[in-house]
Design a protein around this motif. Structure first.
Motif, short mmCIF file in Angstrom:
data_model
loop_
_atom_site.label_atom_id
_atom_site.label_comp_id
_atom_site.label_asym_id
_atom_site.label_seq_id
_atom_site.Cartn_x
_atom_site.Cartn_y
_atom_site.Cartn_z
N ILE A 299 0.54 -1.38 -0.35
CA ILE A 299 -0.48 0.12 -0.18
C ILE A 299 0.90 1.60 0.46
O ILE A 299 0.79 2.20 -0.11
CB ILE A 299 -1.04 -0.15 1.25
CG1 ILE A 299 -2.11 -1.32 0.97
CG2 ILE A 299 -1.74 1.34 1.31
CD1 ILE A 299 -2.50 -1.48 2.31
N CYS A 300 2.16 1.40 0.39
CA CYS A 300 2.92 2.30 0.48
C CYS A 300 3.50 3.12 -0.41
O CYS A 300 3.57 3.65 -1.11
CB CYS A 300 4.07 2.17 1.69
SG CYS A 300 5.39 3.52 2.02
N GLU A 301 3.78 1.56 -1.29
CA GLU A 301 4.45 1.91 -2.88
C GLU A 301 3.05 2.45 -3.67
O GLU A 301 3.71 3.23 -4.29
CB GLU A 301 4.50 0.61 -3.48
CG GLU A 301 5.68 -0.57 -2.63
CD GLU A 301 6.19 -1.91 -4.16
OE1 GLU A 301 4.41 -2.44 -4.13
OE2 GLU A 301 7.14 -1.59 -3.29
N LEU A 302 1.74 2.25 -3.81
CA LEU A 302 1.13 3.09 -4.01
C LEU A 302 0.21 3.99 -3.86
O LEU A 302 0.37 4.88 -4.06
CB LEU A 302 -0.09 1.93 -4.22
CG LEU A 302 0.06 0.85 -5.12
CD1 LEU A 302 -1.63 -0.25 -4.09
CD2 LEU A 302 0.12 0.86 -5.68
N THR A 303 0.33 4.42 -2.04
CA THR A 303 -0.35 5.97 -1.92
C THR A 303 1.30 6.84 -1.10
O THR A 303 0.73 7.60 -1.08
CB THR A 303 -1.28 5.01 -1.24
OG1 THR A 303 -0.42 4.68 0.53
CG2 THR A 303 -2.13 4.47 -1.15
N LYS A 304 2.66 6.28 -0.88
CA LYS A 304 3.34 6.86 0.26
C LYS A 304 2.90 7.38 0.99
O LYS A 304 3.82 8.44 1.78
CB LYS A 304 3.48 8.32 -0.83
CG LYS A 304 3.90 8.20 -2.58
CD LYS A 304 4.99 7.48 -2.68
CE LYS A 304 5.44 7.50 -4.39
NZ LYS A 304 6.10 5.96 -4.50
N VAL A 305 2.07 6.74 1.79
CA VAL A 305 2.22 6.66 3.20
C VAL A 305 2.81 5.50 3.28
O VAL A 305 2.69 4.28 3.57
CB VAL A 305 0.37 6.29 3.50
CG1 VAL A 305 -0.03 6.75 4.77
CG2 VAL A 305 -0.33 7.10 3.22
N LEU A 306 3.07 5.98 4.78
CA LEU A 306 4.23 4.49 5.68
C LEU A 306 3.27 3.82 6.30
O LEU A 306 2.47 5.23 6.44
CB LEU A 306 4.58 5.52 6.40
CG LEU A 306 5.94 6.98 5.88
CD1 LEU A 306 6.92 6.98 7.00
CD2 LEU A 306 7.44 5.96 4.50
N PRO A 307 4.09 2.28 6.06
CA PRO A 307 3.45 1.34 7.22
C PRO A 307 3.05 2.29 8.36
O PRO A 307 1.65 1.13 8.98
CB PRO A 307 4.08 0.45 7.34
CG PRO A 307 4.99 0.59 5.85
CD PRO A 307 5.08 1.75 5.50
#
Length: 326
Positions: A39-47
């Motif tokens: 998800i981080c790859e897609l949204t740039k929101v850190l885990p």
């Protein structure tokens, strides 16, 4: 609980966030933490900033160590993610999670993890998904040194007005000396933004006396499961070897990290460095990089580094000194 056959199944999950939908492809043998990395790859929101919501699962999505095969998930599932991108200011290092409960796995358990086909599949997927971007060309006939950042090169928990006050003593002298024999890759269990920020602040990326070959972040790691300590992340060197087989392999690579768990997929290549903590108190006495410079230069002449027991690196250095002065 989902059927165990799910462990081999690829899942296509839809994640709603900020008014958009994103598709994350994972496998049942991946953990919740691994899903968050996708998800981080897609949204740039850190885990660590993500909160996943799916009514049928509930609080288990808050546990990064839970395997997706243990949850009632199937392809086409849609879940919601709550989280914020850290665009402008990177959250201060004291906000980063503290990992001090390192552990040493038994030899048999290490072999089981390293040779486990599920973990090999995870590594193959990571090799196909994560492309290493070179900052500088790989050099022929050089060995490879892979370095962690936090507590290895930098005290990320202490505070200071100037980041240089938290840099491990002799860092630039160390990198300059070993660069003669080793290409250098920095691999941190944090985000690429943190890696670039810290290495830039410490003057590592533009030093005239050495060049960094590449930077790797937490997205390059994989999760593995042990019987004694459950699910945890590690840094598989096979990712680097697969992408640059003409330059690097198990015989010419050594990796420094303060967490021995990170070596579990390549235990013969890991050296557990003493963590550099409390920089203000220890800055004047820490000699770790000076001694490790001697070790790296002493073993650079060997054709196979993997035959060494890097746990005994200090005695190797001392014996080498005695031979040279006898």
């Amino acid at each position: 609980m989902a059927s165990s056959s799910l462990s081999d199944e690829e899942l296509t999950l839809t994640v709603r966030w900020s008014g958009k939908e994103y598709t994350a492809r994972v496998c049942g043998d991946d953990s919740v933490g691994e899903l968050k990395r996708r998800i981080c790859e897609l949204t740039k929101v850190l885990p660590k900033r993500q909160k996943l919501l799916y009514p049928k699962v509930g609080p288990k999505l808050a546990d990064d160590s839970v395997l997706l095969s243990e949850l009632p998930l199937k392809s086409s599932v849609k879940m919601t993610m709550v989280g914020t991108v850290e665009d402008e200011i990177f959250v201060d290092q004291v906000d980063a999670p503290e990992i001090i409960d390192d552990f040493e796995l038994g030899q048999e358990e290490v072999v089981d993890i390293k040779d486990n086909e599920v973990n090999k599949q995870k590594l193959r997927r990571r090799i196909s998904q994560y492309k290493i971007e070179l900052l500088n060309p790989c050099r022929k006939d050089k060995k490879l040194l892979v370095l962690d950042i936090d507590y290895t090169l930098f005290d990320h928990r202490s505070t200071a007005e100037n980041p240089l006050e938290l840099m491990r003593p002799y860092l630039h002298e160390f990198l300059s000396a070993v660069y003669a024999e080793y290409d250098i890759i920095i691999w941190s269990a944090t985000s690429m933004k943190w890696v670039e920020l810290k290495m830039g602040q410490l003057g590592v990326l533009n030093n005239p006396n050495y060049k960094i070959t590449a930077l790797l972040d937490h997205m390059a790691m994989i999760t593995v499961k042990s019987d004694s300590h459950g699910v945890f992340d590690c840094k598989p060197l096979g990712l680097i070897w697969a992408q640059f087989p003409e330059f690097y392999n198990s015989k010419n690579t050594i990796m420094f990290d303060d967490l021995r768990r990170n070596f579990v997929m390549n235990p013969q290549n890991g050296l557990t460095i003493r963590p550099f903590r409390k920089a203000h108190s220890n800055r004047d006495s820490d000699q770790e990089l000076v001694k490790l410079t001697q070790y790296l230069l002493a073993i650079a002449e060997l054709s196979d580094l993997s035959i060494l027991d890097h746990r005994n690196w200090e005695s190797y250095t001392e014996s080498t000194k005695r031979r040279r002065h006898s």
